[in-house]
Design a protein around this motif. Structure first.
Motif, PDB file in Angstrom:
ATOM      1  N   TRP A  17      59.588 -19.385 -78.144  1.00 37.76           N
ATOM      2  CA  TRP A  17      60.826 -20.409 -77.877  1.00 37.76           C
ATOM      3  C   TRP A  17      61.992 -19.756 -77.683  1.00 37.76           C
ATOM      4  O   TRP A  17      63.142 -20.504 -77.636  1.00 37.76           O
ATOM      5  CB  TRP A  17      60.843 -21.485 -79.191  1.00 37.76           C
ATOM      6  CG  TRP A  17      59.608 -22.248 -79.213  1.00 37.76           C
ATOM      7  CD1 TRP A  17      58.779 -22.273 -80.218  1.00 37.76           C
ATOM      8  CD2 TRP A  17      59.186 -23.217 -78.378  1.00 37.76           C
ATOM      9  NE1 TRP A  17      57.909 -23.198 -80.026  1.00 37.76           N
ATOM     10  CE2 TRP A  17      57.755 -24.070 -78.867  1.00 37.76           C
ATOM     11  CE3 TRP A  17      59.500 -23.805 -76.872  1.00 37.76           C
ATOM     12  CZ2 TRP A  17      57.340 -24.844 -78.114  1.00 37.76           C
ATOM     13  CZ3 TRP A  17      58.997 -24.808 -76.341  1.00 37.76           C
ATOM     14  CH2 TRP A  17      57.938 -25.268 -76.887  1.00 37.76           C
ATOM     15  N   GLY A  18      62.134 -18.264 -77.614  1.00 36.79           N
ATOM     16  CA  GLY A  18      63.006 -17.674 -77.036  1.00 36.79           C
ATOM     17  C   GLY A  18      63.144 -17.615 -75.740  1.00 36.79           C
ATOM     18  O   GLY A  18      62.889 -18.481 -74.935  1.00 36.79           O
ATOM     19  N   VAL A  19      64.160 -16.668 -75.088  1.00 37.70           N
ATOM     20  CA  VAL A  19      64.600 -16.665 -73.756  1.00 37.70           C
ATOM     21  C   VAL A  19      63.459 -16.437 -72.731  1.00 37.70           C
ATOM     22  O   VAL A  19      63.410 -17.008 -71.986  1.00 37.70           O
ATOM     23  CB  VAL A  19      65.549 -15.382 -73.714  1.00 37.70           C
ATOM     24  CG1 VAL A  19      66.059 -14.981 -72.433  1.00 37.70           C
ATOM     25  CG2 VAL A  19      66.777 -15.485 -74.655  1.00 37.70           C
ATOM     26  N   PRO A  20      62.358 -15.534 -73.001  1.00 42.57           N
ATOM     27  CA  PRO A  20      61.443 -15.162 -72.277  1.00 42.57           C
ATOM     28  C   PRO A  20      60.594 -16.647 -71.921  1.00 42.57           C
ATOM     29  O   PRO A  20      60.443 -16.873 -70.664  1.00 42.57           O
ATOM     30  CB  PRO A  20      60.384 -14.326 -72.943  1.00 42.57           C
ATOM     31  CG  PRO A  20      61.230 -13.440 -73.920  1.00 42.57           C
ATOM     32  CD  PRO A  20      62.290 -14.689 -74.388  1.00 42.57           C
ATOM     33  N   ALA A  21      60.333 -17.341 -73.046  1.00 41.97           N
ATOM     34  CA  ALA A  21      59.664 -18.661 -72.660  1.00 41.97           C
ATOM     35  C   ALA A  21      60.486 -19.651 -71.726  1.00 41.97           C
ATOM     36  O   ALA A  21      59.950 -20.210 -70.922  1.00 41.97           O
ATOM     37  CB  ALA A  21      59.333 -19.167 -73.979  1.00 41.97           C
ATOM     38  N   MET A  22      61.690 -19.870 -72.211  1.00 39.12           N
ATOM     39  CA  MET A  22      62.639 -20.612 -71.319  1.00 39.12           C
ATOM     40  C   MET A  22      62.762 -20.053 -69.949  1.00 39.12           C
ATOM     41  O   MET A  22      62.889 -20.939 -69.211  1.00 39.12           O
ATOM     42  CB  MET A  22      63.985 -20.832 -72.204  1.00 39.12           C
ATOM     43  CG  MET A  22      64.113 -21.508 -73.411  1.00 39.12           C
ATOM     44  SD  MET A  22      65.836 -21.975 -73.753  1.00 39.12           S
ATOM     45  CE  MET A  22      66.228 -20.326 -74.143  1.00 39.12           C
ATOM     46  N   ILE A  23      62.788 -18.955 -69.999  1.00 41.85           N
ATOM     47  CA  ILE A  23      62.876 -18.306 -68.406  1.00 41.85           C
ATOM     48  C   ILE A  23      61.646 -18.662 -67.701  1.00 41.85           C
ATOM     49  O   ILE A  23      61.706 -19.208 -66.435  1.00 41.85           O
ATOM     50  CB  ILE A  23      63.016 -16.757 -68.351  1.00 41.85           C
ATOM     51  CG1 ILE A  23      64.481 -16.480 -68.942  1.00 41.85           C
ATOM     52  CG2 ILE A  23      62.689 -16.246 -67.004  1.00 41.85           C
ATOM     53  CD1 ILE A  23      64.647 -15.098 -68.940  1.00 41.85           C
ATOM     54  N   CYS A  24      60.369 -18.593 -68.504  1.00 39.08           N
ATOM     55  CA  CYS A  24      59.201 -18.925 -67.763  1.00 39.08           C
ATOM     56  C   CYS A  24      59.235 -20.486 -67.243  1.00 39.08           C
ATOM     57  O   CYS A  24      58.708 -20.862 -66.387  1.00 39.08           O
ATOM     58  CB  CYS A  24      57.829 -18.610 -68.744  1.00 39.08           C
ATOM     59  SG  CYS A  24      57.727 -16.690 -68.603  1.00 39.08           S
ATOM     60  N   ILE A  25      59.473 -21.243 -68.488  1.00 40.78           N
ATOM     61  CA  ILE A  25      59.389 -22.847 -68.005  1.00 40.78           C
ATOM     62  C   ILE A  25      60.559 -23.246 -67.100  1.00 40.78           C
ATOM     63  O   ILE A  25      60.151 -23.904 -66.085  1.00 40.78           O
ATOM     64  CB  ILE A  25      59.604 -23.625 -69.394  1.00 40.78           C
ATOM     65  CG1 ILE A  25      58.613 -22.926 -70.455  1.00 40.78           C
ATOM     66  CG2 ILE A  25      59.818 -25.269 -69.253  1.00 40.78           C
ATOM     67  CD1 ILE A  25      58.864 -23.535 -71.707  1.00 40.78           C
ATOM     68  N   ILE A  26      61.544 -22.731 -67.241  1.00 44.81           N
ATOM     69  CA  ILE A  26      62.481 -22.950 -66.188  1.00 44.81           C
ATOM     70  C   ILE A  26      62.182 -22.648 -64.858  1.00 44.81           C
ATOM     71  O   ILE A  26      62.279 -23.122 -63.721  1.00 44.81           O
ATOM     72  CB  ILE A  26      64.076 -22.552 -66.548  1.00 44.81           C
ATOM     73  CG1 ILE A  26      64.466 -23.252 -67.579  1.00 44.81           C
ATOM     74  CG2 ILE A  26      65.027 -22.875 -65.347  1.00 44.81           C
ATOM     75  CD1 ILE A  26      64.585 -24.856 -67.550  1.00 44.81           C
ATOM     76  N   GLY A  27      61.699 -21.079 -64.730  1.00 44.46           N
ATOM     77  CA  GLY A  27      61.380 -20.592 -63.450  1.00 44.46           C
ATOM     78  C   GLY A  27      60.306 -21.316 -62.829  1.00 44.46           C
ATOM     79  O   GLY A  27      60.268 -21.394 -61.561  1.00 44.46           O
ATOM     80  N   VAL A  28      59.183 -21.680 -63.544  1.00 42.40           N
ATOM     81  CA  VAL A  28      58.175 -22.340 -62.868  1.00 42.40           C
ATOM     82  C   VAL A  28      58.422 -23.784 -62.473  1.00 42.40           C
ATOM     83  O   VAL A  28      58.146 -24.042 -61.110  1.00 42.40           O
ATOM     84  CB  VAL A  28      56.735 -22.436 -63.948  1.00 42.40           C
ATOM     85  CG1 VAL A  28      55.750 -23.442 -63.386  1.00 42.40           C
ATOM     86  CG2 VAL A  28      56.194 -21.235 -64.054  1.00 42.40           C
ATOM     87  N   GLY A  29      59.363 -24.244 -62.966  1.00 41.69           N
ATOM     88  CA  GLY A  29      60.075 -25.574 -62.619  1.00 41.69           C
ATOM     89  C   GLY A  29      60.672 -25.303 -61.367  1.00 41.69           C
ATOM     90  O   GLY A  29      60.539 -26.155 -60.551  1.00 41.69           O
TER      91      GLY A  29
END
Length: 463
Positions: A17-29
């Motif tokens: 739930w840190g930066v990498p995951a948020m980047i992935c979720i926002i990135g895919v969106g």
């Protein structure tokens, strides 16, 4: 041993739930939004027209399926939960009012992610041995991707089974008992020495009700959620609107603080929350937790919809994120920020902060209504996640595993009502986050399918 488990889980949880995951979720969106030319904005009026129009149609679904309205209610049942009340309060307390802005941003991109998840789930679904429609990330991985990716389907299902007992059940039951205990205590009708007995009775009663609903199959789940979700959402929104209208003169200043706080948190929180990144992180993570866009879980319910048009059902994904985050989470934020209740920025906060916003306007009697709302939110989440867990266990071990799972899942309610959950919540949260990884990989790889189907759908609509 316990301390080692806590330490390992903490490291994994912070990463997931840190930066990498948020980047992935926002990135895919963002990637999906660009590929569909921001469908969620271009076609938003169409999405509202299609979804609301289909909701109003009274029709029966075929055997083993849900009506489109029941499908979205079941998905919303799992999505609209206590996090909409407690989670938003926590995001504002730690990230400042600006966290609400970043929650909106994550929802805007999440609409497209959920649209893709639902479309894929309906397109690649199957019919099981009992004649029920089954689908979700594990099925669009299995039926949409090459065999070398199939291990992701089993990972998702395994993480899903492990997550449902904590995220979907025990912690939700704990919320129900806390809300009931608090309401009874406020009227001095619950002696301190009777709390444990009352909680046990609540746990046993919930276990029986959960079992009866889940064992009744997809039809009974749909019937319950289609009645419970509109009731709880409308009741909460009406109460929230009352607070907002009472403080209507404060609304412009509140929105100004949200926009200002998104980029300059210290100017709004008096320097307590001074990190732009913290405000962004809390808002984005709250949005993700709230609408589940990226987790893929909601698509499991939508896969049960009695429809032959995957893209048309996909628009319910846009509607779902809009209702959950843009409407209900924003209502919660406005209740807190408009009511003028003190917010101790930089300190953890939960449902009590939201409830104080209601009581500041309505008085202490409203605690009964907030307790009812919290119970409805929590119970609906239990039912929705019960369906998700059933589909995940069935994918792994076949339909013969469904009944033992339902019994075990129901009995978990007693644990949630009577025990201090502690580490269980944190571990469940970790597994919840782990579900994101295989799902987002699959959605990214299948994005071309979504784009192609969407173009074909509108070509027929306009043809």
């Amino acid at each position: 041993m316990l301390s080692t488990i806590e330490a390992v889980n903490s490291v994994v949880n912070n990463f997931i739930w840190g930066v990498p995951a948020m980047i992935c979720i926002i990135g895919v969106g963002l990637y999906l939004s660009i590929r569909t030319r921001f469908l969620q904005i271009r076609k938003f009026p169409y999405a509202m027209k299609v979804t609301l129009g289909r909701m109003m149609k009274k029709k029966e679904a075929s055997d083993g399926a849900l009506t489109p309205f029941q499908a979205v209610c079941t998905a919303l049942a799992a999505t609209v939960g206590t996090g909409n009340v407690a989670g938003v309060a926590g995001a504002i307390a730690i990230g400042g009012p600006g966290a609400v802005f970043w929650m909106w941003v994550s929802a805007l991109l999440g609409m497209c992610t959920k649209f893709a998840e639902v479309t894929l789930a309906v397109h690649f679904r199957e019919t099981n041995a009992q004649g029920d429609l089954v689908g979700g990330p594990m099925y669009y991985i299995k039926n949409g991707l090459d065999k070398k990716w199939h291990f992701l389907a089993y990972l998702f299902a395994a993480f899903g089974v492990l997550a449902v007992f904590g995220t979907g059940n025990a912690t939700q039951v704990n919320t129900i008992t806390t809300a009931i205990d608090s309401a009874l205590s406020s009227f001095n009708v619950l002696p301190a020495d009777a709390v444990k007995l009352v909680n046990l009775i609540i746990g046993v009663a919930l276990a029986i009700i959960i079992a009866l609903i889940l064992i009744g199959g997809i039809k009974r789940i749909g019937n319950v959620t289609s009645k419970l979700v509109p009731f709880m959402a409308i009741m909460y929104i009406v109460l929230a609107l009352g607070v907002i209208f009472f403080h209507i003169k404060s609304v412009p200043a509140v929105f100004a603080s949200i926009i200002e706080g998104a980029f300059h948190p210290a100017s709004v929180t008096g320097g307590v929350v001074g990190s732009f990144f913290m405000s962004m992180k809390k808002g984005v993570s709250r949005g993700i937790f709230s609408n589940e866009a990226g987790l893929g879980t909601g698509s499991i319910a939508h896969a049960c919809a009695d429809t032959k048009k995957p893209v048309k059902q996909g628009f319910f994904g846009i509607f779902e994120v809009f209702v959950d985050t843009i409407i209900i989470c924003t209502m919660t934020a406005l209740v807190i920020l408009c009511s003028g209740v003190p917010v101790n920025y930089g300190e953890a906060a939960g449902a009590e902060l939201t409830i104080s916003g209601f009581t500041a306007v309505y008085g202490s009697w409203v605690s009964v209504f907030t307790a009812v709302a919290m119970c409805c939110f929590a119970f609906s989440t239990i039912i929705g996640w019960g369906l998700y867990g059933t589909r995940c266990i069935e994918f792994l071990f076949g339909s013969r595993s469904n009944m033992p799972f339902m019994v075990l899942y129901s009995l978990t309610a007693i644990v949630g009502a009577t025990m201090n959950l502690g580490l269980m919540w944190s571990i469940a949260e970790t597994f919840n986050g782990l579900m994101v990884i295989p799902n987002l990989i699959a959605v990214f790889l299948l994005s071309g399918v979504v784009v192609k189907m969407t173009k074909e759908y509108f070509a027929k609509e306009n043809g």
